[in-house]
Design a protein around this motif. Structure first.
Motif, PDB file in Angstrom:
ATOM      1  N   THR A 127     -21.480-103.547  -0.893  1.00 52.67           N
ATOM      2  CA  THR A 127     -21.228-104.283  -2.133  1.00 52.67           C
ATOM      3  C   THR A 127     -19.724-104.489  -2.292  1.00 52.67           C
ATOM      4  N   ALA A 128     -19.370-105.379  -3.222  1.00 51.15           N
ATOM      5  CA  ALA A 128     -17.954-105.591  -3.561  1.00 51.15           C
ATOM      6  C   ALA A 128     -17.568-104.794  -4.797  1.00 51.15           C
ATOM      7  N   ARG A 129     -18.451-103.902  -5.251  1.00 55.48           N
ATOM      8  CA  ARG A 129     -18.229-103.160  -6.490  1.00 55.48           C
ATOM      9  C   ARG A 129     -17.329-101.946  -6.248  1.00 55.48           C
ATOM     10  N   TYR A 130     -16.365-101.789  -7.142  1.00 54.17           N
ATOM     11  CA  TYR A 130     -15.508-100.602  -7.165  1.00 54.17           C
ATOM     12  C   TYR A 130     -15.706 -99.888  -8.499  1.00 54.17           C
ATOM     13  N   GLU A 131     -15.678 -98.569  -8.449  1.00 48.95           N
ATOM     14  CA  GLU A 131     -15.798 -97.757  -9.660  1.00 48.95           C
ATOM     15  C   GLU A 131     -14.636 -96.780  -9.739  1.00 48.95           C
ATOM     16  N   LEU A 132     -14.086 -96.609 -10.926  1.00 45.10           N
ATOM     17  CA  LEU A 132     -13.130 -95.534 -11.165  1.00 45.10           C
ATOM     18  C   LEU A 132     -13.912 -94.300 -11.584  1.00 45.10           C
ATOM     19  N   GLN A 133     -13.743 -93.213 -10.820  1.00 52.68           N
ATOM     20  CA  GLN A 133     -14.459 -91.965 -11.063  1.00 52.68           C
ATOM     21  C   GLN A 133     -13.491 -90.911 -11.598  1.00 52.68           C
ATOM     22  N   VAL A 134     -13.988 -90.002 -12.428  1.00 55.02           N
ATOM     23  CA  VAL A 134     -13.163 -88.934 -12.975  1.00 55.02           C
ATOM     24  C   VAL A 134     -13.914 -87.613 -12.891  1.00 55.02           C
ATOM     25  N   ALA A 135     -13.169 -86.538 -12.603  1.00 59.39           N
ATOM     26  CA  ALA A 135     -13.740 -85.193 -12.584  1.00 59.39           C
ATOM     27  C   ALA A 135     -12.620 -84.204 -12.851  1.00 59.39           C
ATOM     28  N   ASP A 136     -13.005 -82.977 -13.216  1.00 58.87           N
ATOM     29  CA  ASP A 136     -12.048 -81.882 -13.351  1.00 58.87           C
ATOM     30  C   ASP A 136     -12.012 -81.150 -12.018  1.00 58.87           C
ATOM     31  N   PRO A 137     -10.928 -81.285 -11.244  1.00 55.36           N
ATOM     32  CA  PRO A 137     -10.924 -80.661  -9.907  1.00 55.36           C
ATOM     33  C   PRO A 137     -10.842 -79.143  -9.946  1.00 55.36           C
ATOM     34  N   LEU A 138     -10.453 -78.584 -11.094  1.00 57.79           N
ATOM     35  CA  LEU A 138     -10.375 -77.130 -11.205  1.00 57.79           C
ATOM     36  C   LEU A 138     -11.706 -76.507 -11.612  1.00 57.79           C
ATOM     37  N   ALA A 139     -12.642 -77.340 -12.047  1.00 56.56           N
ATOM     38  CA  ALA A 139     -14.003 -76.893 -12.354  1.00 56.56           C
ATOM     39  C   ALA A 139     -14.956 -78.006 -11.946  1.00 56.56           C
ATOM     40  N   PRO A 140     -15.038 -78.311 -10.654  1.00 57.20           N
ATOM     41  CA  PRO A 140     -15.740 -79.515 -10.204  1.00 57.20           C
ATOM     42  C   PRO A 140     -17.225 -79.507 -10.546  1.00 57.20           C
ATOM     43  N   GLU A 141     -17.638 -80.564 -11.183  1.00 58.45           N
ATOM     44  CA  GLU A 141     -19.041 -80.852 -11.391  1.00 58.45           C
ATOM     45  C   GLU A 141     -19.236 -82.312 -10.983  1.00 58.45           C
ATOM     46  N   ALA A 142     -20.367 -82.882 -11.310  1.00 58.90           N
ATOM     47  CA  ALA A 142     -20.607 -84.273 -10.953  1.00 58.90           C
ATOM     48  C   ALA A 142     -19.565 -85.171 -11.625  1.00 58.90           C
ATOM     49  N   ALA A 143     -18.983 -86.080 -10.852  1.00 53.36           N
ATOM     50  CA  ALA A 143     -18.013 -87.029 -11.404  1.00 53.36           C
ATOM     51  C   ALA A 143     -18.732 -88.040 -12.285  1.00 53.36           C
ATOM     52  N   ARG A 144     -17.991 -88.586 -13.239  1.00 51.90           N
ATOM     53  CA  ARG A 144     -18.566 -89.647 -14.070  1.00 51.90           C
ATOM     54  C   ARG A 144     -17.768 -90.928 -13.862  1.00 51.90           C
ATOM     55  N   THR A 145     -18.424 -92.051 -14.136  1.00 51.23           N
ATOM     56  CA  THR A 145     -17.813 -93.351 -13.948  1.00 51.23           C
ATOM     57  C   THR A 145     -17.053 -93.763 -15.194  1.00 51.23           C
ATOM     58  N   LEU A 146     -15.783 -94.150 -15.013  1.00 48.06           N
ATOM     59  CA  LEU A 146     -14.965 -94.622 -16.125  1.00 48.06           C
ATOM     60  C   LEU A 146     -15.014 -96.134 -16.278  1.00 48.06           C
ATOM     61  N   TYR A 147     -15.065 -96.839 -15.136  1.00 49.31           N
ATOM     62  CA  TYR A 147     -14.889 -98.291 -15.180  1.00 49.31           C
ATOM     63  C   TYR A 147     -15.472 -98.877 -13.898  1.00 49.31           C
ATOM     64  N   THR A 148     -16.103-100.042 -14.003  1.00 53.70           N
ATOM     65  CA  THR A 148     -16.707-100.715 -12.860  1.00 53.70           C
ATOM     66  C   THR A 148     -16.269-102.167 -12.839  1.00 53.70           C
ATOM     67  N   VAL A 149     -15.956-102.681 -11.642  1.00 62.15           N
ATOM     68  CA  VAL A 149     -15.491-104.060 -11.533  1.00 62.15           C
ATOM     69  C   VAL A 149     -15.806-104.566 -10.122  1.00 62.15           C
TER      70      VAL A 149
END
Length: 455
Positions: A127-149
């Motif tokens: 796909t041509a889709r990009y997502e900005l992902q965010v997570a806490d690297p000091l307590a890693p859990e599943a990342a969440r999506t901030l923005y899609t374009v």
């Protein structure tokens, strides 16, 4: 390939470089280098200290990114050179934890000042889709999506309070825009002129919420611009010079700016007081070469500088301000090659069909008499919008010193590093003009008494 030729090539291939990756909280460094067949993360405790290997992967490490406020870091690597990079959190010892999903390609992360936010761009296969992902690297859990374009995006910096993110939307290697994202709401706004024929690189927050970025907006060369996100007003920070700014970093307290300029292929590092503009000592004594790293230590006392050059595979230095003290941290090897087997290239230019001067690097066999004729190898870079620079080039060194040829590496029109006008000179119907530049190089070779135009 005959065994003796393969063995001769390996003498030039088997060099070892050191590339700066990150400062540690105690003032030590993370670098990448190799003792085996791939680059791995190593820890260097002090200038000249041993390189202690930290990672032991079968695959090379593409980068290591320090997590502020801790001794942990994020490693980026792919599998089999497929460039579908994954991110892993680890320390100097112990196990690692993966941040990213398989079957995705992930950009280098940016991190908040407190170390509890890591943001990266994720691309999904097919796909041509990009997502900005965010997570806490000091307590890693599943990342969440901030923005899609749709289309390429890259995160660049997180504000001091962790509330907003700067990212770049790229439409081509000539055109990009700076955007700002509210991390809580996911709402994004464009900060630069829509549709402008301009490139913006590495936007970062500085004092007062303003932004520092590298851009050719309003000019032929890439300069450091200060951007007001409220008004869109831009102000040039670096002098009006006919070379590109290639990298910069500002000390954490905002007082000292360091930047590097690509001058004809060679990197020149400069520092200045960013508040008063008063003169500061400069990092004199650096070898001639090409920048591979530029980063202030967390306390702002030292600037890490990574360099590779035509006669050295790559090493790391630190520069202390205001003492003006340059210190070498690593001493890399060239696989047993002696100085008599290494050529220092000459930067020349030749006139082409329309009167322009075309730059080129010329590697002559080391120690050869000045007037002795040699065969010639012409090596034109790909891209096409790239630039041959004086890095450690084991191919050119082998051809010059094992085969006895003069190697010429031109930057024909359409090459990067010489301004936007030069970059555009081979577009569309003008593409064959770059081939005419190569013809002009052949004509130049015929005029040189120490080059054999028949070979």
């Amino acid at each position: 390939i005959p065994a003796d030729i393969a063995q001769a090539v390996q003498r030039y291939q088997n060099s070892r470089s050191a590339e700066f990756q990150a400062w540690q909280p105690d003032g030590s460094m993370l670098i990448t280098t190799r003792f085996g067949s791939t680059d791995q993360v190593h820890h260097v405790r002090a200038p000249g200290a041993a390189r202690t290997q930290v990672s032991f992967y079968a695959e090379p490490v593409a980068g290591a990114h320090a997590i502020p406020g801790s001794d942990r870091f994020i490693v980026r690597r792919d599998t089999g050179g497929d460039e579908w990079f994954q991110l892993y959190v680890r320390g100097l010892t112990g196990t690692e934890q993966r941040l990213t999903e398989s079957e995705t390609r992930n950009s280098p992360p940016v991190l908040s000042d407190d170390g509890h936010l890591a943001v990266w761009a994720k691309a999904v296969r097919g796909t041509a889709r990009y997502e900005l992902q965010v997570a806490d690297p000091l307590a890693p859990e599943a990342a969440r999506t901030l923005y899609t374009v749709e289309g390429s995006i890259d995160p660049s910096d997180i504000s001091e309070d962790g509330s907003t993110l700067l990212f770049v939307r790229s439409f081509s290697n000539r055109q990009s825009e700076v955007w700002e994202l509210d991390i809580a709401s996911g709402e994004a706004r464009r900060l630069t002129e829509e549709g402008a024929e301009a490139r913006y690189d590495e936007p970062h927050y500085i004092r007062g919420g303003r932004i520092l970025t590298i851009s050719d907006h309003g000019g032929d060369y890439r300069r450091l611009l200060e951007l007001d996100p409220a008004t869109g007003e831009e102000r040039a920070i670096t002098p009006d010079i006919d070379w590109n700014v290639e990298a910069f970093d500002v000390s954490k307290d905002g007082r000292v700016l360091a930047y590097a300029v690509n001058e004809g292929g060679y990197s020149r590092v400069a520092v200045q007081d960013f508040l008063t503009r008063r003169a500061l000592p400069q990092p004199e004594g650096l070898p001639k070469g090409v920048l591979t790293g530029l980063k202030w230590s967390p306390d702002g006392s030292k600037l890490a500088i990574g360099l590779t050059g035509p006669t050295a595979a790559g090493d790391v230095y630190s520069f202390a301000v205001p003492q003006g003290e340059l210190t070498r941290w690593t001493n890399s090897e060239l696989g047993g090659l002696g100085p008599e087997e290494i050529s220092e290239p000459e930067l020349i230019s030749f006139e082409t069909f329309d009167g322009r001067e075309i730059p080129a690097f010329v590697y002559r066999p080391a120690g050869i008499p000045e007037g002795q004729k040699t065969p010639v190898i012409m090596d034109i870079h790909g891209g096409p919008e790239s630039q041959t620079r004086p890095v450690w080039n084991y191919g050119a060194q082998f051809f010059a010193n094992a085969l006895g040829a003069t190697v010429i590496l031109p930057n024909v029109r359409g090459s990067d590093g010489y301004g936007r006008t030069y970059l555009d000179l081979d577009n569309a119907a003008k593409r064959e003009d770059s081939v005419r530049d190569i013809g002009a190089l052949i004509d130049w070779i015929e005029t040189q008494p120490n080059l054999d135009a028949e070979r």
